[in-house]
Design an enzyme around this catalytic site. Structure first.
Site: not given
Length: 554
Positions: A220, A269
């Site tokens: 956002d 990751e």
């Protein structure tokens, strides 16, 4: 919870939906506004249990992923975009177990889950902000927000001339005399991203939800995190440009990109091709492309496309600009027509051009629906990823006549900012022809639904070949079956009359007539789908006004 979850169920669920690489490049992603999608406990408010119960509908619709607007713990001053605790579910939506069950079940159905993240500001009920107020001027916690002394003889004037997107000053004064910055509502104080604790906290929040199993984040106000050094005055400006359509000292600052490069290392990751999607209002498509460079985010909403009028020349121009801007950074274009902040396109296109994305009149309903269906097929024919806002597959219009006493949009209660009529696109969607809320839930709905929505419900449109729901289902089925749809990064424009768009993509051809008159097009091959009733004879096809047609030349 550990940094990398070793829960076999989570690992298996993520693997279930990781069936192909680069899934996000041509994905169709469905936005769920949880409070208005489905109510699982009958309190009149949508929730995670309700969303979970409707996941099979989304699978059958043919979308690839579901983006959930915020469901975090929040006082709900701005419908959940004021977050008090980023690691908790607000009780109105359920709890963490409900979130976990929703994610797992979505994965079992082959759907990915993207959650909203709100990093520009917190709620004024966030523990950091409450402590900052208690501890007073000079508190280390105040450095995590933008607290400043005021101007004037006694500090009675705001620190600068910035205005809130929702209207009025972007500063609020607290009891001890200091002022804090809020680009949105006063209940939404902006974080100071120059403070390292803010970055540390959000990287931790990312890992928290990635460990639970989410497939990505919609960010956002992705363009708003960094403010220009010294918070300089804005000076003379056009209030209507505050959403980022002009250069602003609080939007689209170059410093945001260092934050997203750090975030990308966190995301990478994790297995399963998790993604970031930016809500980035920028002055140009080229500036938007900066957010999707290879080491930053994956997608960015194309608000220039969303804001384009129903005009062939303008549409072609924005399509070309978008594809040209995304090509050099290797990112897919991302197309969108509606969301929870703008008037639904079935209503925008029902009105005369030039009114913007906040429309207050119903307009010509049949014209709007006809154009909306054609626009949807055009969007789904373009290379890249597409976003569908809940209910647009039903052809829902905005509700423009909501009584003032039921409105909840904070912009409605503040002057000179956004129009404050976003509630009109947030009315709960209808599932059945009957019931207290047309199947939304047993306890009514938090915003009143129009009586005419019975025939727009899923039940009414299911199996009806000419319905908008079946048009979307057919389009998404064709999109999955046609290798040239979605994939790629270019279109081959074909010769067409004025007001008509025609392009080829491999063995696929799309023709869109944006005019108010029927036109004739060659029969490019086998017709796959049309948004209106077309006739074919002698190698030509009569394409009605405001209609899109798909062909395959195979």
């Amino acid at each position: 919870m550990s940094q990398h979850s070793t829960d076999p169920a989570v690992t298996s669920a993520v693997a279930t939906v990781a069936k192909r690489r680069d899934w996000w490049r041509d994905a169709v992603i469905y936005q769920v506004y949880p409070r208005s999608f489905a109510d699982g406990n009958g309190d009149g408010m949508g929730d995670l249990a309700g969303v979970r119960s409707r996941l099979p509908y989304l699978r059958d619709l043919g979308v690839d992923a579901v983006w959930l607007s915020p469901f975090y713990a929040s006082p709900q001053a701005d419908a959940g975009y004021d977050v008090a605790d980023y690691r908790a579910v607000d009780p109105m939506f359920g709890n963490l177990l409900d979130a976990d069950a929703l994610i797992r079940e979505a994965h079992e159905l082959g759907l990915r889950i993207i959650v909203d993240l709100v990093p520009n500001h917190s709620s004024d009920q966030h523990e950091w902000f409450k402590r900052a107020l208690r501890e007073g001027p000079g508190s280390p916690l105040r450095e995590r927000y933008h607290f400043r002394p005021g101007k004037g003889e006694n500090g009675e004037l705001p620190p600068n001339d910035w205005e809130s997107i929702f209207g009025g000053p972007a500063w609020t004064r607290v009891e001890d005399g200091e002022w804090y910055l809020h680009l949105f509502a006063p209940e939404q104080p902006d974080f100071n991203w120059d403070h390292p604790a803010v970055g540390d906290e959000f990287r931790s929040i990312l890992r928290f939800w990635l460990d639970i199993g989410v497939d990505g984040f919609r960010i956002d106000v992705a363009h708003g995190l960094v403010k220009a050094e010294g918070l300089p005055d804005l000076g003379s400006h056009d209030q209507l440009k505050l959403l980022g359509n002009d250069v602003m000292p609080f939007f689209d600052q170059d410093g945001v990109h260092a934050i997203y490069r750090q975030w990308r290392t966190v995301l990478d990751e994790y297995a399963g091709e998790r993604i970031f999607v930016a809500e980035a209002w920028t002055p140009t498509v080229e500036r938007t492309a900066n957010y999707v460079r290879p080491d930053e985010l994956h997608q960015a909403f194309n608000f220039q496309y969303l804001s384009t009028e129903w005009d062939a020349e303008e549409l072609r121009a924005v399509i070309d600009r978008t594809l040209s801007a995304m090509g050099p950074v290797g990112a897919p274009a991302t197309w969108v027509l509606s969301n929870h902040d703008v008037t639904r396109h079935a209503t925008r296109f029902a009105n005369p051009p030039g009114l913007g994305t906040q429309i207050r009149t119903a307009g010509d309903r049949q014209l709007g629906l006809r154009r909306a269906r054609a626009a949807s097929l055009l969007m789904l024919a373009l290379p890249g990823s597409a976003y569908v806002y809940q209910g647009e597959e039903l052809g829902l219009p905005d509700v423009v006549d909501l009584p003032d006493d039921v409105r909840q949009d904070p912009a409605y209660f503040r002057g000179e900012g956004q129009d404050g009529f976003r509630d009109g696109c947030r009315v709960p969607i209808p599932w059945t022809r009957t019931g207290p809320s047309y199947g939304f839930g047993d306890g009514g709905s938090w915003l009143p639904q129009p009586s005419g929505w019975a025939e727009l419900s899923v039940e009414a449109q299911q199996g009806e070949p000419d319905s908008t729901l079946e048009l979307y289902r057919g389009a998404l089925a064709v999109r999955r079956a046609q290798p040239d749809l979605g994939a790629g990064d270019s279109v081959e424009w074909l010769k067409a009359p004025e007001g008509v768009l025609a392009f080829r993509r491999g063995e696929f051809v799309c023709v869109t007539n944006t005019t108010g008159e029927s036109t004739t097009a060659p029969a490019y091959g086998r017709m796959l789908l049309a948004s209106g009733e077309v006739t074919e004879a002698d190698g030509e096809v009569k394409v009605p006004a405001d209609t899109t047609v798909w062909w395959t030349t195979a």
